[in-house]
Design an enzyme around this catalytic site. Structure first.
Site, short mmCIF file in Angstrom:
data_model
loop_
_atom_site.label_atom_id
_atom_site.label_comp_id
_atom_site.label_asym_id
_atom_site.label_seq_id
_atom_site.Cartn_x
_atom_site.Cartn_y
_atom_site.Cartn_z
CG ASP A 131 -0.18 0.13 2.54
OD1 ASP A 131 0.85 -0.54 2.71
OD2 ASP A 131 -0.63 0.92 3.41
CD GLU A 137 4.41 0.33 6.91
OE1 GLU A 137 5.34 0.54 7.70
OE2 GLU A 137 3.99 1.22 6.15
ZN LIG Z 1 7.01 2.03 4.11
#
Ligand SMILES: [Zn+2]
Length: 419
Positions: free
Chosen positions: A89, A184
């Protein structure tokens, strides 16, 4: 393959990187699903397909948006299973759709003006890391979006290293696990990871900044909630009676240290107290803070300081009360990594063999690796070459990405040699 025999590397990582960054994978903190945005699976599917095409038959994208794959061992030795991990992401803080990368070839110093929005300038003075890039090829966006080198540089590097190892069976290595995670950037990157399925002994995230860096320390983090109960009366008849919860909360914020102990006045290994939310009415107010330090003692010291401030403020409001609650968020991964010194030793050796000077640094934040470390998979962070991430000025150099590929390959070799 011995230490002295040089490995001749290919130059295919950039091509991969450019293929991945045009896929929009922005995550969304407001979404309750996993992955938070379905479009992250567009990249996941492509990666699983490419890994399959390399011959990794177990490569797959799971229902939660994680990609898993195994490069089987080709060594007769019993080598620890290591995992390389990056996140798919990109940050919700900056536009991530329609990324249009450009390559500035043979960088000669100075500022880089981004073509589609000339107000976006990667200024040499603001980006001291550019000083190490003379002669390199620097990839930026057109100035309208982020680049997504955080962390698609890491993904491209792991993919390229995998391809290289598979094309060179004479290079001996143990079983290597590949893990690509979603979400993340919104702190949920390892929520649905299946460590049993992964089956790794040690891991490395490839998500760091400057070439040669390895990070084995993160902040330790607590969250604090202070619930204040004031004394409510009609404002027309309040003299000598009212104790205003909002004003109590404001007084606490006002007495927080100003020249130390705040994000805007600290750096390096200094920690801080940082208010992140305040809400209230006349009768009740809630104040949320985060506490950060590299040691448990440092966290505790700041929490005592905070409570002393609260107590001092409450003395001016004798009929009001407060409740302070501390919740552990994550801990410095060094506590876990230090128990396995070979993780860092081997990485430093691999970085050296890639022709760089290794530098151990610490992260003023948390990583997927800090959570993985405490879930039982010790996981420091190795450079990917990404710079100025979460912004339209984000950049990475071709040469740093190639060094990262070499580091990953050498790291696989070092673990095998030393097994
Ligand atoms: Zn990163």
């Amino acid at each position: 393959m011995t230490v002295s025999s040089p490995v001749s590397f290919t130059h295919t990582v950039t091509e991969r990187f450019l293929r991945y960054v045009v896929i929009d994978t922005q995550s969304d903190p407001a979404s309750p699903t996993c992955p938070s945005t379905e479009k992250q699976k567009d990249l996941g599917r492509l990666l699983a397909r490419e890994l399959q095409a390399m011959g990794l038959s177990d490569a797959h994208l799971d229902e939660h948006g994680y990609v898993y794959a195994t490069i089987p061992s080709n060594s007769a030795k019993h080598v620890p299973v290591i995992c390389f991990c990056s996140h798919m992401d990109t940050s919700p803080d900056c536009a991530g759709a329609n990324v249009k990368p450009q390559i500035v070839r043979d960088y000669r110093g100075g500022d880089i003006v981004l073509p589609a929005d000339p107000s976006q300038i990667i200024r040499f003075v603001d980006h001291p890391a550019l000083a190490d890039q003379t002669g390199n090829d620097i990839i930026t966006t057109d100035g309208t979006t982020l680049l997504g080198a955080d962390n698609k540089a890491g993904i491209a590097e792991i993919m390229d290293a995998a391809q290289f190892l598979l094309a060179h069976p004479e290079i001996k290595h143990g079983a290597i696990k590949i893990l690509f995670t979603p979400d993340e950037e919104i702190g949920r990157g390892v929520d649905k990871v299946d460590l049993k399925k992964l089956g790794a002994d040690f891991a490395y995230t490839i998500d760091g900044e400057t070439a040669g860096n390895i990070e084995d320390e993160t902040f330790s983090a607590d969250g604090v909630t202070i619930a204040i109960e004031g004394v409510s009366t009609h404002p027309g008849f309040a003299k000598g009676k009212m104790e205003h919860a909002i004003k109590i909360a404001a007084a606490i914020v006002d007495r927080l240290p100003k020249d130390t102990c705040s994000p805007e006045t600290t750096e390096g290994r200094q920690g801080f107290l940082h208010p992140i939310g305040i809400s209230g009415t006349l009768e009740t107010a809630t104040l949320g803070l985060i506490v950060r330090d590299f040691t448990d003692a440092g966290l505790q010291e700041k929490e005592v300081l905070l409570e002393n401030i609260v107590k001092a403020v409450m003395r001016d409001f004798p009929r009001s009360t407060y409740r302070m609650e501390i919740k552990q968020q994550y801990r410095n991964m060094k506590q876990v990594i230090d128990r396995h010194p070979q993780i860092i030793d081997n990485a430093m050796e691999a970085i050296r063999r890639a022709g760089l000077t290794p530098a151990k640094t610490s992260i003023r934040g948390g990583t997927d690796g800090s959570r993985l470390s405490f879930m039982g998979l010790p996981c420091p962070n190795i450079f990917a070459g990404e710079h100025a991430f979460h912004s339209r000025l984000e950049w990475v150099s071709v040469q740093d990405m190639e060094k990262a590929v070499q580091t990953i390959v050498h790291l696989a070799m070092v673990w095998e040699e030393r097994a």
